[in-house]
Write a protein that holds these residues in place. Structure first.
Motif, PDB file in Angstrom:
ATOM      1  N   LEU A  34       0.821  -1.213   0.000  1.00  0.00           N
ATOM      2  CA  LEU A  34       0.000   0.000   0.000  1.00  0.00           C
ATOM      3  C   LEU A  34       0.858   1.267   0.000  1.00  0.00           C
ATOM      4  CD1 LEU A  34      -2.821  -0.938   2.557  1.00  0.00           C
ATOM      5  CD2 LEU A  34      -2.959  -0.882   0.062  1.00  0.00           C
ATOM      6  N   ALA A  35       2.120   1.108  -0.343  1.00  0.00           N
ATOM      7  CA  ALA A  35       3.047   2.240  -0.256  1.00  0.00           C
ATOM      8  C   ALA A  35       2.596   3.443  -1.078  1.00  0.00           C
ATOM      9  CB  ALA A  35       4.444   1.796  -0.695  1.00  0.00           C
ATOM     10  N   GLY A  36       2.015   3.225  -2.246  1.00  0.00           N
ATOM     11  CA  GLY A  36       1.631   4.352  -3.094  1.00  0.00           C
ATOM     12  C   GLY A  36       0.190   4.793  -2.954  1.00  0.00           C
ATOM     13  N   ARG A  37      -0.544   4.223  -2.003  1.00  0.00           N
ATOM     14  CA  ARG A  37      -1.964   4.558  -1.846  1.00  0.00           C
ATOM     15  C   ARG A  37      -2.133   5.985  -1.324  1.00  0.00           C
ATOM     16  NH1 ARG A  37      -5.652   1.880   2.798  1.00  0.00           N
ATOM     17  NH2 ARG A  37      -4.361   3.366   3.965  1.00  0.00           N
ATOM     18  N   THR A  38      -3.075   6.700  -1.925  1.00  0.00           N
ATOM     19  CA  THR A  38      -3.316   8.083  -1.510  1.00  0.00           C
ATOM     20  C   THR A  38      -4.223   8.130  -0.281  1.00  0.00           C
ATOM     21  OG1 THR A  38      -5.207   8.263  -3.006  1.00  0.00           O
ATOM     22  CG2 THR A  38      -3.046   8.965  -3.842  1.00  0.00           C
ATOM     23  N   HIS A  39      -4.014   9.149   0.531  1.00  0.00           N
ATOM     24  CA  HIS A  39      -4.837   9.387   1.718  1.00  0.00           C
ATOM     25  C   HIS A  39      -5.850  10.477   1.379  1.00  0.00           C
ATOM     26  CE1 HIS A  39      -5.525   9.563   6.126  1.00  0.00           C
ATOM     27  NE2 HIS A  39      -5.826  10.831   5.881  1.00  0.00           N
ATOM     28  N   SER A  40      -7.126  10.225   1.639  1.00  0.00           N
ATOM     29  CA  SER A  40      -8.138  11.249   1.362  1.00  0.00           C
ATOM     30  C   SER A  40      -9.128  11.313   2.510  1.00  0.00           C
ATOM     31  CB  SER A  40      -8.866  10.974   0.041  1.00  0.00           C
ATOM     32  OG  SER A  40      -9.607   9.763   0.109  1.00  0.00           O
ATOM     33  N   VAL A  41      -9.741  12.465   2.678  1.00  0.00           N
ATOM     34  CA  VAL A  41     -10.690  12.663   3.768  1.00  0.00           C
ATOM     35  C   VAL A  41     -11.937  13.361   3.232  1.00  0.00           C
ATOM     36  CG1 VAL A  41      -8.915  12.754   5.562  1.00  0.00           C
ATOM     37  CG2 VAL A  41      -9.630  14.858   4.410  1.00  0.00           C
ATOM     38  N   THR A  42     -12.924  13.447   4.085  1.00  0.00           N
ATOM     39  CA  THR A  42     -14.199  14.060   3.738  1.00  0.00           C
ATOM     40  C   THR A  42     -14.024  15.513   3.281  1.00  0.00           C
ATOM     41  OG1 THR A  42     -15.358  12.687   5.339  1.00  0.00           O
ATOM     42  CG2 THR A  42     -16.454  14.703   4.650  1.00  0.00           C
ATOM     43  N   LEU A  43     -14.726  15.867   2.226  1.00  0.00           N
ATOM     44  CA  LEU A  43     -14.718  17.256   1.760  1.00  0.00           C
ATOM     45  C   LEU A  43     -15.730  18.053   2.586  1.00  0.00           C
ATOM     46  CD1 LEU A  43     -14.674  16.686  -2.117  1.00  0.00           C
ATOM     47  CD2 LEU A  43     -12.747  17.089  -0.592  1.00  0.00           C
ATOM     48  N   LEU A  44     -15.241  19.068   3.258  1.00  0.00           N
ATOM     49  CA  LEU A  44     -16.089  19.846   4.160  1.00  0.00           C
ATOM     50  C   LEU A  44     -16.687  21.087   3.513  1.00  0.00           C
ATOM     51  CD1 LEU A  44     -13.893  19.640   7.382  1.00  0.00           C
ATOM     52  CD2 LEU A  44     -15.835  18.196   6.743  1.00  0.00           C
ATOM     53  N   ASP A  45     -16.131  21.502   2.366  1.00  0.00           N
ATOM     54  CA  ASP A  45     -16.605  22.742   1.728  1.00  0.00           C
ATOM     55  C   ASP A  45     -17.803  22.471   0.830  1.00  0.00           C
ATOM     56  OD1 ASP A  45     -15.023  21.218   0.032  1.00  0.00           O
ATOM     57  OD2 ASP A  45     -14.355  22.958  -1.129  1.00  0.00           O
ATOM     58  N   THR A  46     -18.903  22.048   1.446  1.00  0.00           N
ATOM     59  CA  THR A  46     -20.092  21.689   0.671  1.00  0.00           C
ATOM     60  C   THR A  46     -21.295  22.560   1.006  1.00  0.00           C
ATOM     61  OG1 THR A  46     -20.755  20.021   2.309  1.00  0.00           O
ATOM     62  CG2 THR A  46     -19.313  19.291   0.508  1.00  0.00           C
ATOM     63  N   ALA A  47     -21.065  23.670   1.706  1.00  0.00           N
ATOM     64  CA  ALA A  47     -22.186  24.513   2.145  1.00  0.00           C
ATOM     65  C   ALA A  47     -22.926  25.168   0.991  1.00  0.00           C
ATOM     66  CB  ALA A  47     -21.686  25.581   3.111  1.00  0.00           C
ATOM     67  N   ASP A  48     -22.262  25.286  -0.169  1.00  0.00           N
ATOM     68  CA  ASP A  48     -22.917  25.926  -1.303  1.00  0.00           C
ATOM     69  C   ASP A  48     -23.564  24.932  -2.259  1.00  0.00           C
ATOM     70  OD1 ASP A  48     -20.542  24.817  -2.139  1.00  0.00           O
ATOM     71  OD2 ASP A  48     -20.039  26.458  -3.520  1.00  0.00           O
ATOM     72  N   THR A  49     -23.602  23.655  -1.892  1.00  0.00           N
ATOM     73  CA  THR A  49     -24.228  22.657  -2.763  1.00  0.00           C
ATOM     74  C   THR A  49     -25.745  22.724  -2.644  1.00  0.00           C
ATOM     75  OG1 THR A  49     -24.161  20.947  -1.043  1.00  0.00           O
ATOM     76  CG2 THR A  49     -22.254  21.107  -2.527  1.00  0.00           C
ATOM     77  N   LYS A  50     -26.421  22.142  -3.637  1.00  0.00           N
ATOM     78  CA  LYS A  50     -27.884  22.137  -3.617  1.00  0.00           C
ATOM     79  C   LYS A  50     -28.426  21.398  -2.404  1.00  0.00           C
ATOM     80  CE  LYS A  50     -28.401  22.367  -8.670  1.00  0.00           C
ATOM     81  NZ  LYS A  50     -28.860  21.658  -9.888  1.00  0.00           N
ATOM     82  N   LEU A  51     -27.774  20.292  -2.052  1.00  0.00           N
ATOM     83  CA  LEU A  51     -28.234  19.550  -0.886  1.00  0.00           C
ATOM     84  C   LEU A  51     -28.100  20.388   0.375  1.00  0.00           C
ATOM     85  CD1 LEU A  51     -26.869  15.928  -1.517  1.00  0.00           C
ATOM     86  CD2 LEU A  51     -29.263  16.611  -1.285  1.00  0.00           C
ATOM     87  N   ALA A  52     -26.965  21.073   0.505  1.00  0.00           N
ATOM     88  CA  ALA A  52     -26.765  21.903   1.695  1.00  0.00           C
ATOM     89  C   ALA A  52     -27.783  23.035   1.760  1.00  0.00           C
ATOM     90  CB  ALA A  52     -25.345  22.458   1.707  1.00  0.00           C
ATOM     91  N   GLN A  53     -28.050  23.653   0.625  1.00  0.00           N
ATOM     92  CA  GLN A  53     -29.012  24.757   0.600  1.00  0.00           C
ATOM     93  C   GLN A  53     -30.412  24.292   0.995  1.00  0.00           C
ATOM     94  OE1 GLN A  53     -28.125  28.047   0.051  1.00  0.00           O
ATOM     95  NE2 GLN A  53     -26.092  27.146   0.218  1.00  0.00           N
ATOM     96  N   ALA A  54     -30.724  23.041   0.688  1.00  0.00           N
ATOM     97  CA  ALA A  54     -32.033  22.506   1.060  1.00  0.00           C
ATOM     98  C   ALA A  54     -32.072  22.046   2.517  1.00  0.00           C
ATOM     99  CB  ALA A  54     -32.392  21.340   0.136  1.00  0.00           C
ATOM    100  N   ILE A  55     -30.936  21.533   3.011  1.00  0.00           N
ATOM    101  CA  ILE A  55     -30.913  20.893   4.327  1.00  0.00           C
ATOM    102  C   ILE A  55     -30.546  21.854   5.451  1.00  0.00           C
ATOM    103  CG2 ILE A  55     -29.640  19.194   5.716  1.00  0.00           C
ATOM    104  CD1 ILE A  55     -29.486  17.491   3.113  1.00  0.00           C
ATOM    105  N   MET A  56     -29.599  22.732   5.208  1.00  0.00           N
ATOM    106  CA  MET A  56     -29.075  23.572   6.293  1.00  0.00           C
ATOM    107  C   MET A  56     -30.134  24.441   6.970  1.00  0.00           C
ATOM    108  SD  MET A  56     -25.270  24.517   4.795  1.00  0.00           S
ATOM    109  CE  MET A  56     -24.844  25.564   6.185  1.00  0.00           C
ATOM    110  N   PRO A  57     -31.107  25.021   6.238  1.00  0.00           N
ATOM    111  CA  PRO A  57     -32.150  25.785   6.942  1.00  0.00           C
ATOM    112  C   PRO A  57     -32.957  24.915   7.906  1.00  0.00           C
ATOM    113  CG  PRO A  57     -32.108  26.372   4.618  1.00  0.00           C
ATOM    114  CD  PRO A  57     -31.226  25.178   4.764  1.00  0.00           C
ATOM    115  N   LEU A  58     -33.228  23.671   7.521  1.00  0.00           N
ATOM    116  CA  LEU A  58     -33.939  22.754   8.411  1.00  0.00           C
ATOM    117  C   LEU A  58     -33.088  22.422   9.628  1.00  0.00           C
ATOM    118  CD1 LEU A  58     -35.480  20.233   5.833  1.00  0.00           C
ATOM    119  CD2 LEU A  58     -36.707  21.943   7.176  1.00  0.00           C
TER     120      LEU A  58
END
Length: 522
Positions: A34-58
């Motif tokens: 696994l020496a060359g495997r990339t490390h990735s994490v959750t993308l947090l900059d999603t506040a401007d997505t359609k889902l966020a715009q629908a969910i965040m007010p609730l």
């Protein structure tokens, strides 16, 4: 005197050759580095997505809690996943134990491909135990930019898989049983369903009666972080390290296959039924009646499959702490219920203390794993003697059109697959955890503990009301023998003195399995 016949020399030689071949193949097959495997994490900059715009007010109106919507209907459960995949703009994190290459499995593969084609980062984590028929499909999908597939606790020897157990059984016997589908770190689906026609109400024969929850709000971030933990764990291998690249074709072939399936009559009928579901309209129009409640994620450490998890850190221990000790009611639904000596004693003590303990599992006629039923059947008598109420889900019942009258835990010609339990009509668990040794000791599991009297109360009401009409109740005669009763909607009762709906041969097979020391494998 019984004569013992030894194997012939030819059979012995064949067996020895097969064993030698398996050892050679197993010994030569090693997992890649696994020496060359990339490390990735959750993308947090999603506040401007359609889902966020629908969910965040609730969510802002319900700080610190999560919105829960139960997905008891299989078509709704498929639609929720398909619509989340279509709505995602930044990221999709998806993990499953089983993914079939059938109508719904192919359509969801294509939904992930389409999302990646739009620029969405797609991370798909599959347990490798059930991917034997998927290598070609996964190889094609891996050629799609923005879409990465990892196989959890994989088989180094791709074919035949069974030979891997001969040399690495202790590792390969432990599996990732987790199930989640998370879009833009804003909404997730967690529960008991795998991906396949039988889980989504599209199968022609037996359907799995199952339960997921669609979740928005505070706990979604915890599900995303838990996905990261598994995605970056030492047991998650990039599929491209294990699967040969396709000799020809690319991810577009998945789209062609989805188009071909779309044109079949079975798919047309299924998709049409899904589109006309009231749930779909409510979801699109943002009218879903979410239940807002404190919700906590419970999840095993991925190191569990390497037998390196910290003792007491698993789902089983956390459930006991979070759900608490029942004082009045305990309702448990588990398709694969193997309580063992300690579990049986714990349930018996609760019942003797006055707690109403009601358990629903599969009847022998409805189970898809007879060995698990054997592991459960031996504990029925002591449970009943202690005052525990036992129900066994029937394979079918006379209730008109099952497609129109699918309840929370059943449909015609069904096998129970939901995993949920509630304490005192106040708190409820929904997830992948079965009450059996495999979930407790071997597999990784996950789920949600929801502090909601409304949701917990619905399970209690079902166990006291509709379930007795859709399941056999197991009872004990004065002489210690078991019998089963089936109730109908008109108050009629039918009695069975042997396991209903089964042959003598099946009952004999289960009886033999029940005396074997295999509970730890179940």
């Amino acid at each position: 005197m019984t004569r013992i016949t030894l194997p012939s020399r030819r059979l012995t030689a064949l067996f020895s050759a097969a064993l030698l071949l398996s050892l050679l193949l197993g010994g030569c097959a090693e997992l890649p580095s696994l020496a060359g495997r990339t490390h990735s994490v959750t993308l947090l900059d999603t506040a401007d997505t359609k889902l966020a715009q629908a969910i965040m007010p609730l969510a802002a109106q319900h700080p610190g809690v999560s919105g829960i919507y139960a997905l008891s209907d299989g078509r709704d459960a498929f639609a929720a996943r398909a619509l989340l995949a279509a709505a995602a703009q930044r990221t999709l994190d998806v993990e499953y134990y089983i993914w079939h290459k059938d109508i719904t499995g192919t359509l969801l593969f294509d939904a992930l491909r389409q999302a990646a084609e739009r620029g969405v980062r797609v991370r798909l984590l599959l347990d490798d135990n059930n991917t034997a028929e998927l290598d070609d499909t996964l190889a094609l999908l891996s050629k799609q930019p923005n879409l990465e597939i990892r196989l959890f606790n994989p088989f180094a020897l791709r074919s035949p898989r069974a030979l891997g157990f001969l040399t690495d059984f202790s590792r390969l016997n432990r599996r990732m049983h987790n199930k989640s589908f998370t879009a833009d770190n804003q909404a997730t689906i967690v529960g008991g369903r795998n991906v396949g026609d039988e889980y989504f109400g599209a199968a022609g024969d037996v359907l799995f009666a199952d339960l997921d929850v669609l979740v928005i709000g505070s706990v979604v971030g915890a599900v995303s972080q838990d996905f990261d933990r598994y995605w970056n764990s030492p047991s998650a291998y990039p599929a491209t390290l294990l699967i040969k690249p396709p000799s020809r074709g690319d991810a577009g072939d998945i789209a062609l296959e989805a188009d071909r399936i779309d044109d079949t009559k079975a798919a047309e009928e299924y998709v049409q039924a899904m589109r006309t579901s009231p749930f779909v309209q409510q979801l699109i129009e943002r009218q879903l009646p979410f239940e807002w409640a404190p919700t906590r994620l419970v999840s095993d450490d991925p190191a569990k499959v390497l037998d390196k998890a910290r003792p007491g850190s698993g789902v089983a221990a956390n459930l006991k702490n979070l759900l608490g000790v029942p004082s009045k009611e305990l309702d448990l639904v588990s398709p694969y219920f193997v309580p063992g000596k300690s579990g049986t004693q714990a349930f018996a003590e609760l019942a003797k203390e006055g707690v109403n303990v009601r358990i629903l599992t599969n009847a022998l006629e409805a189970t898809d794993v007879a060995a698990v039923h054997a592991g459960y059947a031996k504990w029925r008598k002591p449970l009943l003697e202690a005052g525990v109420t036992l129900y066994e889900s029937r394979r079918s019942w006379d209730e008109g059109d099952a497609r129109e009258k699918t309840g929370r835990f059943g449909s015609s010609a069904s096998s129970l697959h939901a995993k949920t339990f509630a304490v005192d009509d106040r708190r409820i668990f929904v997830g992948s955890f079965n009450f059996d040794p495999r979930s407790i000791d071997l597999n990784t599991e996950m789920g949600l503990v929801i502090d909601s009297p409304a949701l917990a109360g619905k399970l209690g009401q079902a166990m006291r009301g509709s379930i007795p009409q859709r399941a056999y109740q197991v009872l004990l005669q004065p002489d210690g023998t078991l019998y089963w009763i089936a109730r109908d909607a008109h108050g009629g009762i039918t009695r069975y003195d042997t396991e209903p709906g089964t042959s003598v041969w099946k009952r004999m097979g289960v009886a033999i399995l029940s005396v074997l020391p295999i509970d730890w494998l179940l």
